[in-house]
Design a protein around this motif. Structure first.
Motif, PDB file in Angstrom:
ATOM      1  N   LEU A 224      36.162 -34.747  -6.598  1.00 27.07           N
ATOM      2  CA  LEU A 224      34.747 -34.790  -6.252  1.00 27.07           C
ATOM      3  C   LEU A 224      34.318 -33.503  -5.558  1.00 27.07           C
ATOM      4  O   LEU A 224      33.180 -33.037  -5.745  1.00 27.07           O
ATOM      5  CB  LEU A 224      34.472 -36.007  -5.367  1.00 27.07           C
ATOM      6  N   ALA A 225      35.215 -32.892  -4.792  1.00 29.21           N
ATOM      7  CA  ALA A 225      34.889 -31.611  -4.150  1.00 29.21           C
ATOM      8  C   ALA A 225      34.610 -30.544  -5.199  1.00 29.21           C
ATOM      9  O   ALA A 225      33.652 -29.758  -5.069  1.00 29.21           O
ATOM     10  CB  ALA A 225      36.032 -31.173  -3.235  1.00 29.21           C
ATOM     11  N   GLU A 226      35.418 -30.487  -6.251  1.00 28.18           N
ATOM     12  CA  GLU A 226      35.205 -29.487  -7.300  1.00 28.18           C
ATOM     13  C   GLU A 226      33.924 -29.783  -8.071  1.00 28.18           C
ATOM     14  O   GLU A 226      33.172 -28.856  -8.417  1.00 28.18           O
ATOM     15  CB  GLU A 226      36.400 -29.454  -8.243  1.00 28.18           C
ATOM     16  N   ILE A 227      33.662 -31.039  -8.339  1.00 32.57           N
ATOM     17  CA  ILE A 227      32.428 -31.396  -9.052  1.00 32.57           C
ATOM     18  C   ILE A 227      31.208 -31.013  -8.223  1.00 32.57           C
ATOM     19  O   ILE A 227      30.236 -30.447  -8.746  1.00 32.57           O
ATOM     20  CB  ILE A 227      32.426 -32.900  -9.384  1.00 32.57           C
ATOM     21  N   LEU A 228      31.253 -31.291  -6.933  1.00 31.94           N
ATOM     22  CA  LEU A 228      30.126 -30.931  -6.069  1.00 31.94           C
ATOM     23  C   LEU A 228      29.962 -29.414  -6.009  1.00 31.94           C
ATOM     24  O   LEU A 228      28.828 -28.899  -6.021  1.00 31.94           O
ATOM     25  CB  LEU A 228      30.344 -31.510  -4.678  1.00 31.94           C
ATOM     26  N   ALA A 229      31.064 -28.680  -5.971  1.00 30.59           N
ATOM     27  CA  ALA A 229      30.976 -27.215  -5.973  1.00 30.59           C
ATOM     28  C   ALA A 229      30.328 -26.711  -7.256  1.00 30.59           C
ATOM     29  O   ALA A 229      29.542 -25.740  -7.224  1.00 30.59           O
ATOM     30  CB  ALA A 229      32.375 -26.614  -5.807  1.00 30.59           C
ATOM     31  N   ARG A 230      30.625 -27.352  -8.377  1.00 30.06           N
ATOM     32  CA  ARG A 230      30.007 -26.944  -9.638  1.00 30.06           C
ATOM     33  C   ARG A 230      28.511 -27.258  -9.636  1.00 30.06           C
ATOM     34  O   ARG A 230      27.710 -26.493 -10.200  1.00 30.06           O
ATOM     35  CB  ARG A 230      30.703 -27.638 -10.807  1.00 30.06           C
ATOM     36  N   ALA A 231      28.118 -28.355  -9.014  1.00 33.52           N
ATOM     37  CA  ALA A 231      26.686 -28.654  -8.898  1.00 33.52           C
ATOM     38  C   ALA A 231      25.988 -27.622  -8.013  1.00 33.52           C
ATOM     39  O   ALA A 231      24.861 -27.187  -8.311  1.00 33.52           O
ATOM     40  CB  ALA A 231      26.494 -30.059  -8.334  1.00 33.52           C
ATOM     41  N   GLU A 232      26.643 -27.221  -6.939  1.00 35.50           N
ATOM     42  CA  GLU A 232      26.063 -26.196  -6.064  1.00 35.50           C
ATOM     43  C   GLU A 232      25.895 -24.885  -6.818  1.00 35.50           C
ATOM     44  O   GLU A 232      24.866 -24.197  -6.682  1.00 35.50           O
ATOM     45  CB  GLU A 232      26.948 -26.024  -4.835  1.00 35.50           C
ATOM     46  N   ALA A 233      26.887 -24.525  -7.629  1.00 32.76           N
ATOM     47  CA  ALA A 233      26.787 -23.303  -8.424  1.00 32.76           C
ATOM     48  C   ALA A 233      25.654 -23.402  -9.442  1.00 32.76           C
ATOM     49  O   ALA A 233      24.917 -22.433  -9.670  1.00 32.76           O
ATOM     50  CB  ALA A 233      28.113 -23.033  -9.133  1.00 32.76           C
ATOM     51  N   ALA A 234      25.498 -24.575 -10.059  1.00 33.65           N
ATOM     52  CA  ALA A 234      24.414 -24.770 -11.028  1.00 33.65           C
ATOM     53  C   ALA A 234      23.056 -24.663 -10.346  1.00 33.65           C
ATOM     54  O   ALA A 234      22.117 -24.069 -10.897  1.00 33.65           O
ATOM     55  CB  ALA A 234      24.562 -26.130 -11.706  1.00 33.65           C
ATOM     56  N   GLY A 235      22.956 -25.211  -9.138  1.00 34.25           N
ATOM     57  CA  GLY A 235      21.695 -25.104  -8.411  1.00 34.25           C
ATOM     58  C   GLY A 235      21.335 -23.662  -8.099  1.00 34.25           C
ATOM     59  O   GLY A 235      20.172 -23.257  -8.230  1.00 34.25           O
ATOM     60  N   LYS A 236      22.314 -22.871  -7.722  1.00 31.11           N
ATOM     61  CA  LYS A 236      22.064 -21.464  -7.439  1.00 31.11           C
ATOM     62  C   LYS A 236      21.698 -20.693  -8.709  1.00 31.11           C
ATOM     63  O   LYS A 236      20.861 -19.793  -8.686  1.00 31.11           O
ATOM     64  CB  LYS A 236      23.295 -20.836  -6.789  1.00 31.11           C
ATOM     65  N   ALA A 237      22.330 -21.059  -9.825  1.00 33.17           N
ATOM     66  CA  ALA A 237      22.075 -20.344 -11.078  1.00 33.17           C
ATOM     67  C   ALA A 237      20.683 -20.611 -11.618  1.00 33.17           C
ATOM     68  O   ALA A 237      20.050 -19.733 -12.208  1.00 33.17           O
ATOM     69  CB  ALA A 237      23.117 -20.747 -12.125  1.00 33.17           C
ATOM     70  N   VAL A 238      20.203 -21.825 -11.414  1.00 33.95           N
ATOM     71  CA  VAL A 238      18.913 -22.215 -12.004  1.00 33.95           C
ATOM     72  C   VAL A 238      17.748 -21.937 -11.067  1.00 33.95           C
ATOM     73  O   VAL A 238      16.673 -21.521 -11.505  1.00 33.95           O
ATOM     74  CB  VAL A 238      18.953 -23.706 -12.419  1.00 33.95           C
ATOM     75  N   GLY A 239      17.950 -22.152  -9.766  1.00 34.03           N
ATOM     76  CA  GLY A 239      16.839 -21.955  -8.838  1.00 34.03           C
ATOM     77  C   GLY A 239      15.829 -23.081  -8.950  1.00 34.03           C
ATOM     78  O   GLY A 239      16.096 -24.085  -9.582  1.00 34.03           O
ATOM     79  N   PRO A 240      14.656 -22.979  -8.353  1.00 32.87           N
ATOM     80  CA  PRO A 240      14.093 -21.785  -7.714  1.00 32.87           C
ATOM     81  C   PRO A 240      14.626 -21.501  -6.315  1.00 32.87           C
ATOM     82  O   PRO A 240      14.247 -20.524  -5.689  1.00 32.87           O
ATOM     83  CB  PRO A 240      12.596 -22.129  -7.649  1.00 32.87           C
ATOM     84  N   ASP A 241      15.497 -22.372  -5.790  1.00 30.57           N
ATOM     85  CA  ASP A 241      16.129 -22.090  -4.508  1.00 30.57           C
ATOM     86  C   ASP A 241      17.613 -22.416  -4.650  1.00 30.57           C
ATOM     87  O   ASP A 241      18.113 -22.659  -5.738  1.00 30.57           O
ATOM     88  CB  ASP A 241      15.470 -22.895  -3.383  1.00 30.57           C
ATOM     89  N   ASP A 242      18.342 -22.406  -3.551  1.00 27.61           N
ATOM     90  CA  ASP A 242      19.779 -22.634  -3.610  1.00 27.61           C
ATOM     91  C   ASP A 242      20.150 -24.108  -3.526  1.00 27.61           C
ATOM     92  O   ASP A 242      21.322 -24.450  -3.437  1.00 27.61           O
ATOM     93  CB  ASP A 242      20.482 -21.866  -2.480  1.00 27.61           C
ATOM     94  N   ASP A 243      19.160 -24.976  -3.548  1.00 24.35           N
ATOM     95  CA  ASP A 243      19.414 -26.409  -3.478  1.00 24.35           C
ATOM     96  C   ASP A 243      19.915 -26.908  -4.832  1.00 24.35           C
ATOM     97  O   ASP A 243      19.871 -26.204  -5.841  1.00 24.35           O
ATOM     98  CB  ASP A 243      18.126 -27.132  -3.089  1.00 24.35           C
ATOM     99  N   HIS A 244      20.388 -28.131  -4.864  1.00 24.32           N
ATOM    100  CA  HIS A 244      20.806 -28.743  -6.126  1.00 24.32           C
ATOM    101  C   HIS A 244      20.394 -30.211  -6.118  1.00 24.32           C
ATOM    102  O   HIS A 244      20.056 -30.778  -5.072  1.00 24.32           O
ATOM    103  CB  HIS A 244      22.316 -28.613  -6.335  1.00 24.32           C
TER     104      HIS A 244
END
Length: 370
Positions: A224-244
């Motif tokens: 679950l830690a890795e999955i959450l990290a991937r969601a955080e990365a996706a949020g940063k990649a898409v924007g408009p902010d660093d949230d996910h």
């Protein structure tokens, strides 16, 4: 889509009829901790009618969390959920609607030759690439999830979905290594982040069966830690902010399947690099994720006298075994809502009434396992 004001308004309308902590934080507001699921039942018009009536009764009785999936009942479940929500006197904005994408759906009935159906409907048309399939009927590639989400919106007949789950991603572990599955999930989350920004979904998560309950060395395990990290990365990649928008997980949990509480198999989010482990429920709570339980009464197996161990049964509030089973699931620390599916109106009333009893407190729940 559900809104904070409408969800809190639903709570204000129905809350006095229920016990302590019946309404819990979910999405932009609060929702009932008993939800109605739509997994079981044959793909027939008779079950459609019964399910539609059951969902309508639940919505009018204090249950405003409805769960389905693109593949349930050969694709019919989503249509029925949408009809029930649209026909209900309850404001759409006061209802949490969740669905899932991952399994390839049939179109209203089960074909005589499922393999031929998959080939003609999905592979020959380019909706799914053969290399993206697992077990002949599962895909989470970005293009397929886009297609699946669009079909869900069409079937539901709603402008938006409140929570969209990637369905049983551990299925992909049968055909590719875990690192590749995490890469798939990050690509899927980027799709869902874009759809969240567009207003098509309110948030997203993963719905699992084995992934978060098994030991780390199990072939079906996902971190679950890795999955959450991937969601955080996706949020940063898409924007408009660093949230996910990764807000929730779904997994089976009941008195016979309590692994999400008893097994320490996740690296804690507060210290992901050390050797300590916590349960999935503790990880989710610390990470601020909602947890929705499926199989809350074991698909009916726990709704009969004697199914719950006597010493555990004696600690639970409720007039019937089904109510006590529901209240076991609702009592686990970190659980947001427990799903129970039914097309029987008396069973719906019984399940809703489980929420009139108080759940166990955290210390009392812990003592069950001592």
């Amino acid at each position: 889509m559900a809104t904070s004001a409408a969800l809190w308004g639903y709570r204000d309308e129905f809350g006095d009829a229920f016990g302590r902590t019946y309404f819990r934080r979910f999405g932009p507001g609060v929702a009932s901790s008993v939800g109605i699921g739509t997994y079981l039942g044959e793909p027939t018009a008779a079950v459609d009618d019964a399910s539609r009536e059951a969902i309508g009764l639940a919505l009018r009785s204090g249950v405003n969390h409805v769960d389905t999936a693109v593949n349930y009942r050969a694709g019919r479940a989503e249509r029925v959920v949408g009809e029930a929500v649209r026909d209900s006197p309850i404001d759409r904005e006061a209802i949490v609607v969740a669905t899932k994408g991952g399994f390839l759906p049939f179109d209203g009935d089960r074909p005589d030759d499922p393999a031929a159906y998959v080939r003609e409907r999905f592979l020959d048309t380019g909706i799914v690439a053969r290399e993206d399939l697992a077990n002949g009927a599962h895909a989470i590639a970005p293009g397929y999830l886009e297609w699946s989400l669009d079909r869900s919106l069409e079937r539901l007949g709603l402008d938006a979905i409140d929570c969209y789950y990637v369905h049983n991603p551990e299925t992909q572990l049968a055909v590719r290594p875990a690192a590749a599955v995490y890469d798939q999930l990050e690509a899927a989350f980027e799709v869902l982040e874009r759809r969240r920004v567009a207003g098509d979904i309110g948030g997203y998560g993963v719905a699992t069966w084995h992934a978060f309950r098994v030991a780390e060395d199990d072939d079906r395990y996902l971190s679950l830690a890795e999955i959450l990290a991937r969601a955080e990365a996706a949020g940063k990649a898409v924007g408009p902010d660093d949230d996910h928008g990764f807000d929730a997980i779904q997994l089976p949990f009941n008195v016979a399947m309590a692994d999400a509480f008893t097994r320490s198999n996740q690296r804690p989010p507060s210290a992901p690099q050390d050797d300590s482990r916590v349960s999935t429920l503790e990880f989710a709570h610390e990470a601020g994720l909602s947890v929705v339980t499926s199989a809350s009464i074991g698909q009916g197996d726990l709704a009969v006298d004697g199914a719950i161990p006597a010493d555990v049964d004696a600690t639970l509030a409720g007039e019937t075994p089904a109510q006590r089973a529901i209240n076991f699931a609702r009592s686990a620390p970190g659980v947001t809502a427990s799903l129970v599916g039914s097309t029987d109106l008396d069973h719906v009333r019984e399940n809703v009434a489980a929420g009139t009893f108080d759940p166990l407190g955290a210390s009392a729940f812990d003592s069950v396992f001592e």
